[in-house]
Design a protein around this motif. Structure first.
Motif, PDB file in Angstrom:
ATOM      1  N   LEU A 164       0.692  -1.212   0.012  1.00 29.33           N
ATOM      2  CA  LEU A 164       0.199  -0.036   0.001  1.00 29.33           C
ATOM      3  C   LEU A 164       0.812   1.241   0.021  1.00 29.33           C
ATOM      4  O   LEU A 164       1.719   1.293   0.827  1.00 29.33           O
ATOM      5  CB  LEU A 164      -0.835  -0.003   1.152  1.00 29.33           C
ATOM      6  N   VAL A 165       0.600   2.233  -0.946  1.00 26.70           N
ATOM      7  CA  VAL A 165       1.764   3.327  -1.111  1.00 26.70           C
ATOM      8  C   VAL A 165       0.838   4.356  -0.339  1.00 26.70           C
ATOM      9  O   VAL A 165      -0.259   4.766  -0.496  1.00 26.70           O
ATOM     10  CB  VAL A 165       1.682   3.990  -2.494  1.00 26.70           C
ATOM     11  N   ILE A 166       1.621   4.879   0.561  1.00 21.55           N
ATOM     12  CA  ILE A 166       1.292   6.189   1.550  1.00 21.55           C
ATOM     13  C   ILE A 166       1.809   7.499   1.389  1.00 21.55           C
ATOM     14  O   ILE A 166       3.053   7.488   1.237  1.00 21.55           O
ATOM     15  CB  ILE A 166       1.462   5.629   3.006  1.00 21.55           C
ATOM     16  N   ALA A 215      -0.567   1.266  13.746  1.00 19.42           N
ATOM     17  CA  ALA A 215      -1.218   1.792  12.674  1.00 19.42           C
ATOM     18  C   ALA A 215      -0.786   0.772  11.541  1.00 19.42           C
ATOM     19  O   ALA A 215      -1.613   0.271  10.737  1.00 19.42           O
ATOM     20  CB  ALA A 215      -0.913   3.205  12.184  1.00 19.42           C
ATOM     21  N   ILE A 216       0.529   0.661  11.466  1.00 13.86           N
ATOM     22  CA  ILE A 216       0.884  -0.420  10.485  1.00 13.86           C
ATOM     23  C   ILE A 216      -0.039  -1.780  10.729  1.00 13.86           C
ATOM     24  O   ILE A 216      -0.248  -2.725   9.680  1.00 13.86           O
ATOM     25  CB  ILE A 216       2.450  -0.434  10.509  1.00 13.86           C
ATOM     26  N   CYS A 217       0.274  -2.497  12.209  1.00 14.35           N
ATOM     27  CA  CYS A 217      -0.089  -3.701  12.282  1.00 14.35           C
ATOM     28  C   CYS A 217      -1.892  -3.678  12.068  1.00 14.35           C
ATOM     29  O   CYS A 217      -2.285  -4.688  11.555  1.00 14.35           O
ATOM     30  CB  CYS A 217       0.038  -4.021  13.718  1.00 14.35           C
ATOM     31  N   GLU A 218      -2.285  -2.745  12.486  1.00 11.26           N
ATOM     32  CA  GLU A 218      -3.955  -2.628  12.438  1.00 11.26           C
ATOM     33  C   GLU A 218      -4.134  -2.868  10.850  1.00 11.26           C
ATOM     34  O   GLU A 218      -5.113  -3.612  10.502  1.00 11.26           O
ATOM     35  CB  GLU A 218      -4.469  -1.200  12.991  1.00 11.26           C
ATOM     36  N   ILE A 219      -3.686  -1.989  10.151  1.00 11.16           N
ATOM     37  CA  ILE A 219      -4.135  -2.046   8.556  1.00 11.16           C
ATOM     38  C   ILE A 219      -3.754  -3.346   8.042  1.00 11.16           C
ATOM     39  O   ILE A 219      -3.983  -3.731   6.756  1.00 11.16           O
ATOM     40  CB  ILE A 219      -3.784  -0.918   7.738  1.00 11.16           C
ATOM     41  N   ASN A 220      -2.860  -4.355   8.594  1.00  9.57           N
ATOM     42  CA  ASN A 220      -2.308  -5.473   8.186  1.00  9.57           C
ATOM     43  C   ASN A 220      -3.006  -6.806   8.936  1.00  9.57           C
ATOM     44  O   ASN A 220      -3.137  -7.743   8.518  1.00  9.57           O
ATOM     45  CB  ASN A 220      -1.140  -5.752   8.006  1.00  9.57           C
ATOM     46  N   ARG A 228     -17.346  -8.167   9.091  1.00 14.10           N
ATOM     47  CA  ARG A 228     -17.177  -7.030   7.993  1.00 14.10           C
ATOM     48  C   ARG A 228     -16.321  -6.039   8.842  1.00 14.10           C
ATOM     49  O   ARG A 228     -15.998  -5.928   9.844  1.00 14.10           O
ATOM     50  CB  ARG A 228     -18.719  -6.296   7.800  1.00 14.10           C
ATOM     51  N   ILE A 229     -15.654  -5.308   7.971  1.00  8.01           N
ATOM     52  CA  ILE A 229     -14.666  -4.246   8.243  1.00  8.01           C
ATOM     53  C   ILE A 229     -14.932  -2.921   7.864  1.00  8.01           C
ATOM     54  O   ILE A 229     -15.289  -2.610   6.580  1.00  8.01           O
ATOM     55  CB  ILE A 229     -13.362  -4.528   7.730  1.00  8.01           C
ATOM     56  N   GLN A 230     -15.141  -2.104   8.607  1.00  8.08           N
ATOM     57  CA  GLN A 230     -15.360  -0.555   8.151  1.00  8.08           C
ATOM     58  C   GLN A 230     -14.009   0.328   8.597  1.00  8.08           C
ATOM     59  O   GLN A 230     -13.674   0.255   9.746  1.00  8.08           O
ATOM     60  CB  GLN A 230     -16.683   0.105   9.086  1.00  8.08           C
ATOM     61  N   ILE A 231     -13.652   1.167   7.681  1.00 15.35           N
ATOM     62  CA  ILE A 231     -12.374   2.055   7.844  1.00 15.35           C
ATOM     63  C   ILE A 231     -12.964   3.212   7.863  1.00 15.35           C
ATOM     64  O   ILE A 231     -13.673   3.914   6.842  1.00 15.35           O
ATOM     65  CB  ILE A 231     -11.335   1.976   6.861  1.00 15.35           C
ATOM     66  N   ARG A 232     -12.902   4.398   9.032  1.00 16.09           N
ATOM     67  CA  ARG A 232     -13.341   5.619   8.958  1.00 16.09           C
ATOM     68  C   ARG A 232     -12.595   6.365   9.583  1.00 16.09           C
ATOM     69  O   ARG A 232     -11.592   5.818  10.573  1.00 16.09           O
ATOM     70  CB  ARG A 232     -14.893   5.678   9.818  1.00 16.09           C
ATOM     71  N   THR A 233     -12.608   7.704   9.573  1.00 12.72           N
ATOM     72  CA  THR A 233     -11.839   8.784  10.300  1.00 12.72           C
ATOM     73  C   THR A 233     -12.168   9.114  11.554  1.00 12.72           C
ATOM     74  O   THR A 233     -11.399   9.338  12.273  1.00 12.72           O
ATOM     75  CB  THR A 233     -11.648  10.111   9.272  1.00 12.72           C
ATOM     76  N   GLU A 234     -13.450   9.176  11.486  1.00 13.55           N
ATOM     77  CA  GLU A 234     -14.129   9.672  13.029  1.00 13.55           C
ATOM     78  C   GLU A 234     -15.334   8.865  13.115  1.00 13.55           C
ATOM     79  O   GLU A 234     -15.853   8.483  12.134  1.00 13.55           O
ATOM     80  CB  GLU A 234     -13.960  11.114  13.197  1.00 13.55           C
ATOM     81  N   GLU A 235     -16.036   9.193  14.423  1.00 12.94           N
ATOM     82  CA  GLU A 235     -17.414   8.615  14.490  1.00 12.94           C
ATOM     83  C   GLU A 235     -18.416   9.201  13.625  1.00 12.94           C
ATOM     84  O   GLU A 235     -18.255  10.530  13.659  1.00 12.94           O
ATOM     85  CB  GLU A 235     -17.828   8.718  16.090  1.00 12.94           C
ATOM     86  N   GLY A 236     -19.295   8.721  13.004  1.00 15.90           N
ATOM     87  CA  GLY A 236     -20.068   9.538  11.938  1.00 15.90           C
ATOM     88  C   GLY A 236     -19.800   9.529  10.641  1.00 15.90           C
ATOM     89  O   GLY A 236     -20.767   9.619   9.965  1.00 15.90           O
ATOM     90  N   GLU A 275      -9.896   2.753  -2.989  1.00 17.72           N
ATOM     91  CA  GLU A 275      -8.836   2.206  -2.207  1.00 17.72           C
ATOM     92  C   GLU A 275      -8.945   1.897  -0.741  1.00 17.72           C
ATOM     93  O   GLU A 275      -8.564   0.776  -0.313  1.00 17.72           O
ATOM     94  CB  GLU A 275      -7.422   3.332  -2.190  1.00 17.72           C
ATOM     95  N   MET A 276      -9.752   2.680  -0.278  1.00 16.62           N
ATOM     96  CA  MET A 276     -10.221   2.309   1.213  1.00 16.62           C
ATOM     97  C   MET A 276     -11.073   1.231   1.026  1.00 16.62           C
ATOM     98  O   MET A 276     -10.921   0.286   2.278  1.00 16.62           O
ATOM     99  CB  MET A 276     -10.875   3.548   1.889  1.00 16.62           C
ATOM    100  N   ALA A 277     -11.837   0.754   0.084  1.00 19.49           N
ATOM    101  CA  ALA A 277     -12.747  -0.316   0.305  1.00 19.49           C
ATOM    102  C   ALA A 277     -11.873  -1.591  -0.039  1.00 19.49           C
ATOM    103  O   ALA A 277     -12.073  -2.516   0.575  1.00 19.49           O
ATOM    104  CB  ALA A 277     -13.873  -0.187  -0.994  1.00 19.49           C
ATOM    105  N   ARG A 278     -10.879  -1.434  -0.960  1.00 19.63           N
ATOM    106  CA  ARG A 278     -10.068  -2.660  -1.233  1.00 19.63           C
ATOM    107  C   ARG A 278      -9.248  -2.891   0.165  1.00 19.63           C
ATOM    108  O   ARG A 278      -9.001  -4.093   0.490  1.00 19.63           O
ATOM    109  CB  ARG A 278      -9.095  -2.337  -2.254  1.00 19.63           C
ATOM    110  N   LEU A 279      -8.836  -1.777   0.736  1.00 19.90           N
ATOM    111  CA  LEU A 279      -8.101  -2.221   2.106  1.00 19.90           C
ATOM    112  C   LEU A 279      -8.993  -2.904   3.011  1.00 19.90           C
ATOM    113  O   LEU A 279      -8.451  -4.021   3.530  1.00 19.90           O
ATOM    114  CB  LEU A 279      -7.377  -0.931   2.496  1.00 19.90           C
TER     115      LEU A 279
END
Length: 680
Positions: A196-198, A215-220, A284-292, A324-328
């Protein structure tokens, strides 16, 4: 799980009444680095393997100076009430020594455990404290493994990774560089999102290295852990389900099959307590920046989707496009989905070959207990015991917390609030520094757009409509106003006072300044002849004037007429106290009826916007054709007839039509949103 010979395991399970079952601890302090002391986790006694090339220790603490049964080792993969992927917890070791006068605080030592003639690595630890006891000969030592090396400020390291705004790094490059910077060796491993390119997504003043590792471990979909050889390993929970893949179907080789085949079978134990339920697997996995924030969500496992794991506030995901976030999210779901276990606490004989993250299986009188080693505590030496714990609720109940405050540079969020008090949608783009919001309350509708310090807002409330902005402009067929405040209109009517420093026509023929009205070239045409009329005061019940001329030195202060009919009027303000179509006081109205929103929407959808040029003029205009509007056959007052027989359109009436159509669309959109969320 360490590859320890079965005979050694039997020794640990047996009573400590023979030489071959005696356990011995040893702590060796070396002058220099000891990274290469052990080439592997499981060591058979051999002169060429132990010790390696670290040299002779300057201090060795053996059983003769370790106080009996004071040893305590606590290590955990995740010690919270629920699994939190990305956790990176340090192992803690405590023991009492006697007659050790050297100051050891800050020094690292290598621990080894021998069972009979078999010796194994037991980790690398740095002394955190060395406290003298009431018995002055004794001191209590507390030490932690190499995970604490990540507990330093790495803000400068992070900023150096991105020398320019366009610089990017892969996750693999970041973790390799971080481990080298913190001085922690790591296992050779390929993680699911190493590629993943950051880009640079944060602008930290301070940044904790362990937060970056998390953060690295979480997205893996892994946990960070320091193994017995002192290197960082990325732990994944073993499969626990019947099928190794969602796409597999029953066959002789696949069904039935236990997912705990690699688990440690606990044949003997002292006590077991466990929950009545088995935790539901993540589906199911959801990735978000903040609640809501809507963020991105993976596909549901099988027909599930009821047990969603939320990844929130991970700065490595800032700025990723929605796809990209959906694929992650999908890759993480594939890696962690379906793990089920029974929360339990087991106390048994020591199992030094067992590592956090391993599976354990035990049979009780009424059920089979299959769980993970999420936390374990080993106590004692000769009577060494092992306490294994795994906590978890039946479904995910996450309390998201961001452990370090960092400034986000990139990222887009879509936040939706739906409650009985408010329905709102907020879109933000941090890179562009823009935010747009639509908020509906019981008594107001608010539309707001911000860019930096600039904010513009339209509020429709019960007591009126307000428009606030740094720059406000509009453009329509017959009127416009530029952002610098210049107003243009083909005609106008004002019921109040007009206050201005200067009033004049575009050609300068009429000018009002300092209380003086100057008109150049005005002519008044008589009704019975074509002679020129000059006067100081003109008063008449009915005046048909072809040309009105006012001398430069004269002042025309007031013109009053019941009806003015002319080809063209150009002015800054026209005031009429009887122009009833512009008044809106309820006391001046009767037979008030609501406009059906559906009818309003039908009318708006039937309108045919066109451009045109009025006969006798050269300027292109925009609007509608009266005959087209008449074809809509609406009961609403959409057109009228002028005195000369031509049809006209009361454009002001269309404000109410547009408002009704907008309300119909908003209601329809609300129903669609409810349907979408109901399907989710």
């Amino acid at each position: 799980m360490l590859d320890v010979p079965e005979i050694v395991k039997q020794r640990c399970r047996s009573d400590n009444n023979r030489e071959e079952t005696v356990k011995r601890l040893e702590f060796a302090f070396f002058e220099s680095g000891i990274d290469s002391l052990y080439p592997s986790n499981d060591l058979h006694p051999s002169d060429d393997l132990y010790p390696s090339d670290a040299g002779t220790p300057w201090l060795t603490i053996g059983m003769d100076r370790i106080c009996a049964e004071t040893f305590n080792l606590t290590e955990s993969l995740c010690s919270g009430n629920n699994i939190v992927f990305g956790s990176c917890e340090a192992a803690k070791i405590e023991f009492m020594v006697a007659d050790v006068e050297e100051e050891l605080t800050g020094n690292e030592f290598a621990a080894t455990l021998a069972v009979g003639d078999y010796k194994m690595a037991y980790g690398f630890y740095t002394v955190s404290s060395m406290v003298r006891q009431a018995d002055r000969r004794k001191r209590k030592i507390t030490a932690y493994d190499r995970m604490i090396r990540f507990d330093e400020d790495v803000a400068d390291w992070y900023n150096a990774q991105y020398p320019t705004e366009n610089t990017t790094r892969t996750v693999k490059q970041l973790r390799d560089s971080l481990c080298a910077f913190c001085g922690v060796p790591q296992e050779k491993a390929v993680l699911i999102n190493d590629g993943l390119v950051i880009g640079k997504t944060i602008d930290p003043q301070t940044l904790n290295g362990r937060d970056v590792l998390k953060a690295i471990c979480e997205i893996n979909g892994t946990f960070g852990h320091i193994d017995r050889t002192g290197q960082l390993v990325y732990v994944r929970l073993q499969e626990s389900g019947i099928y190794p893949s969602n796409t597999l179907y029953p066959s002789d080789g696949l069904y039935p099959m236990s997912g705990w085949t690699q688990a440690e079978n606990l044949a003997y134990y002292r006590s077991i307590t466990y929950e009545d339920y088995v935790t539901a697997g993540i589906d199911r996995i959801q990735i978000r920046t903040e609640e809501g924030d809507i963020g991105a969500t993976s596909s549901a496992v099988s027909s599930g989707g009821a047990n969603t794991y939320v990844i929130e506030g991970n700065f490595l995901t800032y700025g990723l496009a929605g796809s990209e976030m959906a694929r992650l999210a999908q890759s993480i779901c594939d890696a962690v989905g379906g793990r089920e276990y029974r929360p339990a606490k087991m106390v048994s004989y020591a199992m030094p070959w067992l590592e956090v993250g391993d599976g354990v299986r035990a049979i009780t009188t009424d059920t089979e207990i299959c769980t993970y080693v999420l936390k374990r505590t080993m106590k004692g030496i000769q009577a060494m015991s092992d306490t294994i714990e795994s906590k978890g609720s039946q479904t995910m109940e996450q309390n998201i917390n961001i452990e370090s405050e960092i400034t986000q540079l990139k990222g887009k969020t879509a936040k939706i609030i739906k409650s009985v008090d408010e329905v709102s949608v907020t879109l933000s783009d941090l890179e562009k520094n823009t935010t747009a919001q639509i908020k509906t309350l019981s008594d107001a509708i608010v539309l707001k757009v911000d860019k930096g310090d600039i904010s513009n807002q339209i509020s429709v409330e019960t007591d009126g409509i307000s428009i606030e902005g740094n720059r406000f402009s509009w453009s329509s067929t017959y009127s416009s106003m530029s952002s610098d405040g210049k107003l243009k209109a083909t005609s106008g009517e004002f019921t109040g006072d007009v206050i201005a420093n200067l009033f004049k026509t575009t050609d300068g023929s009429i000018e009002l300044s300092g209380g003086k009205l100057t008109i150049t070239g005005a002519e008044i045409k008589g009704t019975t002849n074509t002679s020129t009329i000059g006067c100081s005061v003109l008063s008449a019940q009915d005046a048909d004037i072809d040309r009105l001329v006012v001398n430069d030195s004269s002042q025309l202060q007031y013109v009053s007429a019941n009806d003015v009919d002319c080809d063209d009027i150009q002015c800054t303000k026209i005031y009429s106290s009887q122009a009833g179509e512009w008044w809106s006081d309820r006391r001046l109205k009767h037979d008030i009826k609501s406009i059906d929103p559906a009818e309003a929407l039908r009318v708006v959808m039937g309108l045919k916007p066109v451009t045109f040029i009025m006969n006798g003029y050269d300027e292109m205009c925009m609007g509608f054709v009266a005959q087209d509007v008449m074809e809509l056959k609406s009961r609403l007052p959409l057109y009228g007839t002028m005195k000369n027989g031509y049809y006209c359109l009361p454009y002001a009436n269309y404000v109410a039509i547009l408002a009704g159509a907008l309300q119909a669309l908003i209601k329809k959109n609300g129903r669609l949103e409810d349907a979408v969320y109901a399907e989710q």
